[in-house]
Design a protein around this motif. Structure first.
Motif, mmCIF file in Angstrom:
data_model
loop_
_atom_site.group_PDB
_atom_site.id
_atom_site.type_symbol
_atom_site.label_atom_id
_atom_site.label_comp_id
_atom_site.label_asym_id
_atom_site.label_seq_id
_atom_site.Cartn_x
_atom_site.Cartn_y
_atom_site.Cartn_z
ATOM 1 N N ILE A 69 0.837 -1.202 0.000
ATOM 2 C CA ILE A 69 0.000 0.000 0.000
ATOM 3 C C ILE A 69 0.871 1.251 0.000
ATOM 4 O O ILE A 69 0.633 2.212 -0.747
ATOM 5 C CB ILE A 69 -0.960 -0.003 1.207
ATOM 6 C CG1 ILE A 69 -2.017 -1.100 1.038
ATOM 7 C CG2 ILE A 69 -1.635 1.362 1.370
ATOM 8 C CD1 ILE A 69 -2.817 -1.375 2.295
ATOM 9 N N ASP A 70 1.903 1.241 0.833
ATOM 10 C CA ASP A 70 2.805 2.388 0.900
ATOM 11 C C ASP A 70 3.593 2.559 -0.394
ATOM 12 O O ASP A 70 3.810 3.687 -0.852
ATOM 13 C CB ASP A 70 3.764 2.224 2.079
ATOM 14 C CG ASP A 70 4.757 3.364 2.176
ATOM 15 O OD1 ASP A 70 4.342 4.480 2.574
ATOM 16 O OD2 ASP A 70 5.943 3.165 1.835
ATOM 17 N N PHE A 73 1.031 3.378 -4.015
ATOM 18 C CA PHE A 73 0.080 4.470 -4.144
ATOM 19 C C PHE A 73 0.672 5.787 -3.672
ATOM 20 O O PHE A 73 1.467 5.827 -2.726
ATOM 21 C CB PHE A 73 -1.194 4.165 -3.354
ATOM 22 C CG PHE A 73 -1.900 2.928 -3.829
ATOM 23 C CD1 PHE A 73 -2.785 2.983 -4.896
ATOM 24 C CD2 PHE A 73 -1.661 1.705 -3.239
ATOM 25 C CE1 PHE A 73 -3.412 1.843 -5.356
ATOM 26 C CE2 PHE A 73 -2.282 0.550 -3.693
ATOM 27 C CZ PHE A 73 -3.164 0.618 -4.751
ATOM 28 N N GLU A 75 0.433 9.540 -1.908
ATOM 29 C CA GLU A 75 0.107 9.732 -0.501
ATOM 30 C C GLU A 75 -1.388 9.778 -0.209
ATOM 31 O O GLU A 75 -1.878 9.087 0.681
ATOM 32 C CB GLU A 75 0.783 11.015 0.014
ATOM 33 C CG GLU A 75 0.622 11.249 1.513
ATOM 34 C CD GLU A 75 1.301 10.190 2.372
ATOM 35 O OE1 GLU A 75 1.021 10.151 3.581
ATOM 36 O OE2 GLU A 75 2.115 9.406 1.851
ATOM 37 N N ALA A 78 -2.913 6.341 -0.659
ATOM 38 C CA ALA A 78 -2.409 5.403 0.343
ATOM 39 C C ALA A 78 -3.067 5.647 1.696
ATOM 40 O O ALA A 78 -3.446 4.697 2.400
ATOM 41 C CB ALA A 78 -0.888 5.524 0.452
ATOM 42 N N PHE A 118 2.010 1.734 8.843
ATOM 43 C CA PHE A 118 1.710 2.768 7.857
ATOM 44 C C PHE A 118 2.228 4.122 8.338
ATOM 45 O O PHE A 118 2.833 4.873 7.552
ATOM 46 C CB PHE A 118 0.209 2.833 7.601
ATOM 47 C CG PHE A 118 -0.160 3.786 6.498
ATOM 48 C CD1 PHE A 118 0.056 3.449 5.167
ATOM 49 C CD2 PHE A 118 -0.719 5.020 6.779
ATOM 50 C CE1 PHE A 118 -0.266 4.326 4.143
ATOM 51 C CE2 PHE A 118 -1.047 5.901 5.761
ATOM 52 C CZ PHE A 118 -0.817 5.564 4.444
#
Length: 242
Positions: A69-70, A73, A75, A78, A118
């Motif tokens: 995810i980090d 995508f 910012e 994400a 995250f």
């Protein structure tokens, strides 16, 4: 356009029963489908690449989901996926008693681990995320180190996939569509698999199927190198979105 926006725009552009979903509901469902798919992809990579796992394999798969995810995508997208996925764990924690003998950690623990990793990936810009999602300060102090360890551990695996031969291994999609939610799931999965095929060369064919399972879940079957996204899962997520 971000990867998330591109996938979502592709889905909405299709003539589509997917339009029957409210955009906010569709976004929540899509975020959770992607995060769950990345989790099952973690199991697939562990199996197909013969990766060592020191600890619970379910924890390793959860960690990969956050790392992807980090990484995948921009910012804003994400952050939205992280919120939606965290709410998914939180919702499960409110509905179900923790199963301490199971292979998965309790849902609230998975919630806080997701938030911590995250946040730790970009603490300068994600302090509000940690605050709003209730990450305790004592845990927050270690989150940057936790993410760095996760990124180093999975990073070498992803680098190996990205450096694979020019002849990419195709991901195959099998669909058993029943209704508009199944079509939506198929569109999300097809768009994501197309994106993955551009970035990575897998060590063998990976089959992704969408079919009824009798429960709202997803599974990786090593005997068939198959990720199964249950049709019941999308319905569960759509009902949980409000």
């Amino acid at each position: 356009m971000t990867r998330f926006a591109a996938i979502f725009a592709m889905i909405l552009a299709l003539a589509s029963p997917a339009r029957a979903l409210d955009d906010d509901v569709a976004g929540y469902v899509e975020s959770n489908l992607l995060a769950i798919f990345y989790h099952e992809l973690g199991h697939a990579l562990i199996d197909l690449m013969g990766l060592p796992v020191f600890g619970q394999e379910e924890d390793a798969a959860d960690v990969l989901s956050v790392v992807l995810i980090d990484a995948f995508f921009e910012e804003e997208a994400a952050v939205q996926i992280a919120y939606d996925t965290a709410f998914g764990f939180y919702d499960d924690a409110q509905q179900y008693e923790p199963i301490f003998w199971g292979v998965h950690g309790p849902d609230l623990q998975r919630y806080y681990t997701l938030v911590c990793l995250f946040y730790g990936a970009n603490p300068d810009e994600r302090a509000d995320v940690a605050d709003e999602l209730g990450l305790p300060g004592e845990r927050a102090e270690t989150c940057e180190e936790e993410f760095d360890l996760a990124a180093d551990s999975w990073g070498s695996v992803l680098d190996e996939l990205a450096a694979g031969p020019a002849q990419r291994t195709d991901l195959v999609l099998e669909i058993d569509t029943r209704n508009e939610l199944d079509v939506f799931t198929a569109e999300v999965m097809q768009a994501e698999m197309d994106a993955l095929a551009e970035d990575f060369a897998l060590p063998g064919d990976l089959l992704v199927a969408i079919a009824p399972c009798g429960e709202a879940n997803a599974f990786y079957d090593p005997s068939e190198a198959l990720i199964l996204m249950c049709t019941e899962l999308t319905e569960y997520l759509a009902n949980a979105a409000p």
